[in-house]
Write a protein that holds these residues in place. Structure first.
Motif, PDB file in Angstrom:
ATOM      1  N   THR A  93       3.162   9.773   2.912  1.00  0.00           N
ATOM      2  CA  THR A  93       3.832  10.473   1.812  1.00  0.00           C
ATOM      3  C   THR A  93       3.792  11.975   2.086  1.00  0.00           C
ATOM      4  OG1 THR A  93       3.125   8.779   0.249  1.00  0.00           O
ATOM      5  CG2 THR A  93       3.863  10.858  -0.677  1.00  0.00           C
ATOM      6  N   VAL A  94       4.894  12.655   1.761  1.00  0.00           N
ATOM      7  CA  VAL A  94       4.942  14.110   1.868  1.00  0.00           C
ATOM      8  C   VAL A  94       5.111  14.672   0.461  1.00  0.00           C
ATOM      9  CG1 VAL A  94       7.418  13.997   2.327  1.00  0.00           C
ATOM     10  CG2 VAL A  94       6.190  16.084   2.833  1.00  0.00           C
ATOM     11  N   LEU A  95       4.378  15.748   0.171  1.00  0.00           N
ATOM     12  CA  LEU A  95       4.444  16.392  -1.141  1.00  0.00           C
ATOM     13  C   LEU A  95       4.755  17.871  -0.963  1.00  0.00           C
ATOM     14  CD1 LEU A  95       1.682  14.346  -1.179  1.00  0.00           C
ATOM     15  CD2 LEU A  95       1.983  14.790  -3.611  1.00  0.00           C
ATOM     16  N   LEU A  96       5.524  18.406  -1.902  1.00  0.00           N
ATOM     17  CA  LEU A  96       5.796  19.846  -1.972  1.00  0.00           C
ATOM     18  C   LEU A  96       5.284  20.311  -3.321  1.00  0.00           C
ATOM     19  CD1 LEU A  96       7.214  22.312  -0.632  1.00  0.00           C
ATOM     20  CD2 LEU A  96       9.255  21.699  -1.925  1.00  0.00           C
ATOM     21  N   LEU A  97       4.146  21.017  -3.314  1.00  0.00           N
ATOM     22  CA  LEU A  97       3.482  21.403  -4.560  1.00  0.00           C
ATOM     23  C   LEU A  97       3.415  22.922  -4.684  1.00  0.00           C
ATOM     24  CD1 LEU A  97       0.433  18.944  -4.596  1.00  0.00           C
ATOM     25  CD2 LEU A  97       2.684  18.656  -5.643  1.00  0.00           C
TER      26      LEU A  97
ATOM     27  N   GLY B 193       6.003  19.451  -8.965  1.00  0.00           N
ATOM     28  CA  GLY B 193       6.326  19.448  -7.545  1.00  0.00           C
ATOM     29  C   GLY B 193       7.209  18.267  -7.192  1.00  0.00           C
ATOM     30  N   LEU B 194       7.323  17.961  -5.888  1.00  0.00           N
ATOM     31  CA  LEU B 194       8.163  16.877  -5.391  1.00  0.00           C
ATOM     32  C   LEU B 194       7.343  15.990  -4.469  1.00  0.00           C
ATOM     33  CD1 LEU B 194      11.275  19.032  -4.376  1.00  0.00           C
ATOM     34  CD2 LEU B 194      10.863  17.929  -6.578  1.00  0.00           C
ATOM     35  N   ALA B 195       7.752  14.725  -4.332  1.00  0.00           N
ATOM     36  CA  ALA B 195       7.071  13.798  -3.428  1.00  0.00           C
ATOM     37  C   ALA B 195       8.091  12.801  -2.901  1.00  0.00           C
ATOM     38  CB  ALA B 195       5.928  13.073  -4.146  1.00  0.00           C
ATOM     39  N   ALA B 196       7.873  12.347  -1.652  1.00  0.00           N
ATOM     40  CA  ALA B 196       8.762  11.354  -1.043  1.00  0.00           C
ATOM     41  C   ALA B 196       7.986  10.594   0.027  1.00  0.00           C
ATOM     42  CB  ALA B 196       9.997  12.021  -0.424  1.00  0.00           C
ATOM     43  N   ALA B 197       8.381   9.336   0.256  1.00  0.00           N
ATOM     44  CA  ALA B 197       7.782   8.539   1.322  1.00  0.00           C
ATOM     45  C   ALA B 197       8.398   8.960   2.654  1.00  0.00           C
ATOM     46  CB  ALA B 197       8.029   7.058   1.067  1.00  0.00           C
ATOM     47  N   ARG B 198       7.537   9.073   3.686  1.00  0.00           N
ATOM     48  CA  ARG B 198       8.048   9.510   4.996  1.00  0.00           C
ATOM     49  C   ARG B 198       7.027   9.200   6.084  1.00  0.00           C
ATOM     50  NH1 ARG B 198      12.160  13.437   6.929  1.00  0.00           N
ATOM     51  NH2 ARG B 198      13.055  12.900   4.920  1.00  0.00           N
ATOM     52  N   ASP B 199       7.528   8.685   7.227  1.00  0.00           N
ATOM     53  CA  ASP B 199       6.708   8.469   8.425  1.00  0.00           C
ATOM     54  C   ASP B 199       5.476   7.619   8.133  1.00  0.00           C
ATOM     55  OD1 ASP B 199       8.451  10.081   9.948  1.00  0.00           O
ATOM     56  OD2 ASP B 199       7.466  11.881   9.192  1.00  0.00           O
ATOM     57  N   GLY B 200       5.639   6.580   7.326  1.00  0.00           N
ATOM     58  CA  GLY B 200       4.523   5.697   7.041  1.00  0.00           C
ATOM     59  C   GLY B 200       3.526   6.253   6.046  1.00  0.00           C
TER      60      GLY B 200
ATOM     61  N   ASP C 201       0.832  -1.206   0.000  1.00  0.00           N
ATOM     62  CA  ASP C 201       0.000   0.000   0.000  1.00  0.00           C
ATOM     63  C   ASP C 201       0.869   1.261   0.000  1.00  0.00           C
ATOM     64  OD1 ASP C 201      -2.314  -1.423  -0.074  1.00  0.00           O
ATOM     65  OD2 ASP C 201      -2.757  -1.258   2.069  1.00  0.00           O
ATOM     66  N   ARG C 202       1.942   1.243   0.794  1.00  0.00           N
ATOM     67  CA  ARG C 202       2.823   2.415   0.827  1.00  0.00           C
ATOM     68  C   ARG C 202       3.494   2.632  -0.528  1.00  0.00           C
ATOM     69  NH1 ARG C 202       3.874   0.773   6.295  1.00  0.00           N
ATOM     70  NH2 ARG C 202       5.616  -0.526   5.630  1.00  0.00           N
ATOM     71  N   GLN C 203       3.869   1.540  -1.190  1.00  0.00           N
ATOM     72  CA  GLN C 203       4.484   1.676  -2.515  1.00  0.00           C
ATOM     73  C   GLN C 203       3.491   2.232  -3.528  1.00  0.00           C
ATOM     74  OE1 GLN C 203       5.887  -2.311  -3.214  1.00  0.00           O
ATOM     75  NE2 GLN C 203       7.840  -1.968  -2.179  1.00  0.00           N
ATOM     76  N   ARG C 204       2.238   1.739  -3.477  1.00  0.00           N
ATOM     77  CA  ARG C 204       1.204   2.259  -4.382  1.00  0.00           C
ATOM     78  C   ARG C 204       0.976   3.741  -4.108  1.00  0.00           C
ATOM     79  NH1 ARG C 204      -3.706  -0.485  -2.794  1.00  0.00           N
ATOM     80  NH2 ARG C 204      -4.684   0.735  -4.443  1.00  0.00           N
ATOM     81  N   MET C 205       0.919   4.085  -2.827  1.00  0.00           N
ATOM     82  CA  MET C 205       0.702   5.482  -2.445  1.00  0.00           C
ATOM     83  C   MET C 205       1.858   6.358  -2.942  1.00  0.00           C
ATOM     84  SD  MET C 205      -1.178   7.619  -0.616  1.00  0.00           S
ATOM     85  CE  MET C 205      -1.046   9.098   0.390  1.00  0.00           C
ATOM     86  N   GLY C 206       3.106   5.863  -2.765  1.00  0.00           N
ATOM     87  CA  GLY C 206       4.258   6.637  -3.208  1.00  0.00           C
ATOM     88  C   GLY C 206       4.264   6.849  -4.707  1.00  0.00           C
TER      89      GLY C 206
END
Length: 638
Positions: free
Chosen positions: A458-462, A449-456, A432-437
């Protein structure tokens, strides 16, 4: 003399940047610290140098890995280009063996082919070999490591040839291997359909463990070698057919159209690969050449599931009234090309469909590799913004520009999490985390923008577009990710970050606010929604890094304050007295020294301005807090 001056520590990274710029060897990265220690640098300066050294070595390793992957892709595409313009089989096979040896970094590479007439196997091409006996080896079927590869049709690797008992040793083979001095050997099969026609080897004269990626790379070269041999055989067959066709004009006319179609698709597919065409471009080109309709069925699509692929084995086969050629790479099914409206295919047209399927697999692999590489780079840049706030803004801007991102524009930081079942297995949660990422990375890329997996999660910078609000973006992102994943996704947004490149540390602060907003939504029972701090009332006021008191007051009682200012009324004072008297109109009129009807009229006006639910406990609490903050603000201004 100690050199723990702050300025010395600040510029600790400079020598390592110079080493990175000129591509220095790994050993050179020890020199700055040694020179500093010799100059009497103190512990703090040495620690800064060591930290910079570790970081520079990680960057160097990452750059080396990317250069290696680029070299592999370049070699594969060069090999595909060689096949597209095949003229000399020996030259193509020699180029394949040379590239395999170079990319795997082995001392020797060689290719053997089966000789069905003689019933044995012989060396066809060698690279790096120095022993004449080894170069002239002829092996009996089933002998040596190559025999094991041919029997099982699977790659085999040994780190110590003479100590390995999995395959049959013979005096002739062992003598040849000993003359060459080989120790570690990797062999992969050359397959035509289900038949092994030879083996491609990479070997070293010392013990070595071959990585999984190296085995897969050699397998790709083996597939190209098999295609080259098959194509050469096909060309030989074609030349033989042409010789026969010269004896009959009618047969020449019948087959010339077939050959023209094969040549046309050959040229068109070559052009498509060279100009970076896509999968659907290939299908369109083959449709025209074969006079039918060719469609690509993705491996995840219902159309692919409905196909009967029994016995395809890399060849074009009948599937009802259609023809199907599977698209695969390294044993992974990526989809299939389906030719409709063409009940009969001659061998050349079948091979045309099969070649189109192979070109399609190359294009899909290239697109996947490029996408994965860009996704990793975007994630690494966002990780650096979050974890290393002291980064040089100029370097951050340069890295962002290569990803078509503008870190000098206003951005939002958003924390997202998929609300899957809490009792799911570890494998399910990882998937699920991989699909989400992947979904988040795709969305971020489309919005620059940017995206990365973090703390279980995903964090995005848009980037924040004109007219966008943090709450609008959070709600839109929750909806889009939820639709893509078919799962509930909760999203918390930060306040705008004006220029992330100018203040990298502000990204980490904004991420903290976005996570608090995300957790607040889940605690409030609003999982699956998107929101920013202003959407959470006075709770948002507490969660936000920037205490926007005026904004909270304006959102809560701003209409009442504006009404008083424009009309000279006392609605704010009436509202304050109403709550102070326990929401009793009778006591309110005593405090204000007005008639009770006046109080009722004012409360009715307040209700029209604030909405009918202003009496409910949650709204009443926020209104009372806003009244106190408004009174304090007014007193300060006076």
């Amino acid at each position: 003399m100690s050199h723990d001056h702050p300025q010395f520590t600040e510029y600790a990274e400079v020598p390592y940047l110079e080493l990175l710029a000129r591509g220095a060897a790994a050993e050179a990265y020890d020199r700055p610290a040694l020179l500093a220690r010799a100059d009497g640098a103190g512990p703090e300066a040495l620690a800064a140098l060591e930290s910079a050294r570790q970081l520079a070595l990680r960057v160097r390793a990452d750059l080396e890995g990317r250069r290696r992957r680029e070299a592999e892709l370049s070699a594969l595409f060069e090999t595909a280009h060689d096949l597209a313009g095949l003229r000399d089989l020996d030259a193509v096979l020699r180029a394949i063996v040379q590239r395999a040896r170079s990319l795997l970094g082995t001392e020797v590479a060689y290719l053997s082919l089966n000789d069905p007439a003689a019933g044995d196997t012989y060396m066809r091409v060698t690279e790096g070999s120095v022993a004449a006996r080894f170069q002239q080896l002829r092996l009996g079927m089933g002998e040596g490591l190559g025999g094991l590869v041919a029997q099982t049709a699977r790659p085999y690797v040994t780190s110590s040839y003479f100590d390995d008992e999995r395959f049959r040793h013979t005096r002739a083979i062992d003598t040849g291997v000993r003359d060459e001095g080989l120790v570690a050997i990797l062999g992969v099969p050359l397959m035509l359909g289900s038949n092994v026609i030879g083996v491609l080897f990479a070997a070293d004269r010392h013990s070595r463990v071959f990585a999984r990626e190296e085995i897969a790379l050699l397998g790709s070269f083996a597939a190209h070698a098999a295609v080259a041999i098959d194509t050469a055989n096909l060309l030989a067959e074609t030349r033989s057919a042409l010789a026969e066709l010269e004896r009959a004009n009618e047969i020449i006319r019948d087959h010339s159209a077939v050959l023209e179609r094969a040549s046309e698709v050959h040229d068109r597919l070559t052009e498509l690969v060279l100009r970076g065409g896509g999968v659907h471009d290939v299908a369109s080109a083959v449709s025209e050449v074969l006079d039918g309709t060719v469609e690509f069925a993705d491996a995840d699509s219902p159309a692919f599931t409905a196909l009967d692929l029994t016995g395809t084995d890399g060849h074009a086969i009948r599937n009802g009234r259609d023809w199907v050629a599977t698209v695969s790479a390294g044993g992974e099914l990526l989809g299939a090309l389906v030719l409709r409206g063409h009940p009969g295919l001659d061998p050349v047209d079948r091979r045309t469909l099969e070649r189109a399927a192979m070109v399609t697999s190359l294009l899909l692999l290239a697109r996947r590799s490029a996408g994965e590489a860009e996704q990793r780079v975007r994630g690494e840049l966002l990780d650096d913004l979050l974890d290393t706030p002291g980064r040089d803004p100029r370097l951050l801007r340069d890295r962002a520009a290569r990803l078509r991102a503008d870190l000098d524009a206003p951005h939002l930081v958003l924390a997202a999490r998929m609300e899957g079942p809490e009792d799911g297995t570890a494998e399910r949660q990882t998937a699920d985390r991989q699909r989400m990422g992947s979904a988040a990375a795709h969305l971020a890329a489309t919005r620059h923008g940017l995206a990365a997996a973090r703390d279980g999660g995903t964090v995005l910078l848009l980037p924040l577009g004109p007219g966008d609000t943090p709450a609008d973006v959070a709600r839109q992102l929750a909806k889009q990710l939820g639709a893509a994943l078919r799962e509930s996704v909760t999203v918390g947004a930060s306040a705008p970050v004006e220029a992330p490149a100018a203040r990298p540390g502000s990204v980490a602060e904004a991420y903290g606010e976005a996570r608090r907003c995300l957790e607040a939504l889940r605690l409030l029972g609003r999982s699956g929604e998107g929101a920013a701090a202003p959407d959470l009332g006075f709770l948002g006021l507490l969660l936000a890094d920037t205490r926007d008191i005026d904004g909270f007051v304006d959102r809560t009682i701003g209409d009442v304050v504006t009404y008083d200012e424009r009309r000279g009324t006392d609605l704010v004072r009436t509202l304050d007295a109403y709550f102070a008297s326990g929401m009793s109109p009778a006591r309110t009129k005593d405090d204000l020294h007005v008639h009770v009807n006046t109080v009722a009229q004012r409360l009715e006006r307040i209700g029209r301005l604030l909405g009918p639910d202003w009496h409910c406990p949650a709204r009443a609490l926020e209104i009372q807090l806003a009244l106190r903050l408004h009174a304090m603000s007014t007193a300060v201004r006076r």
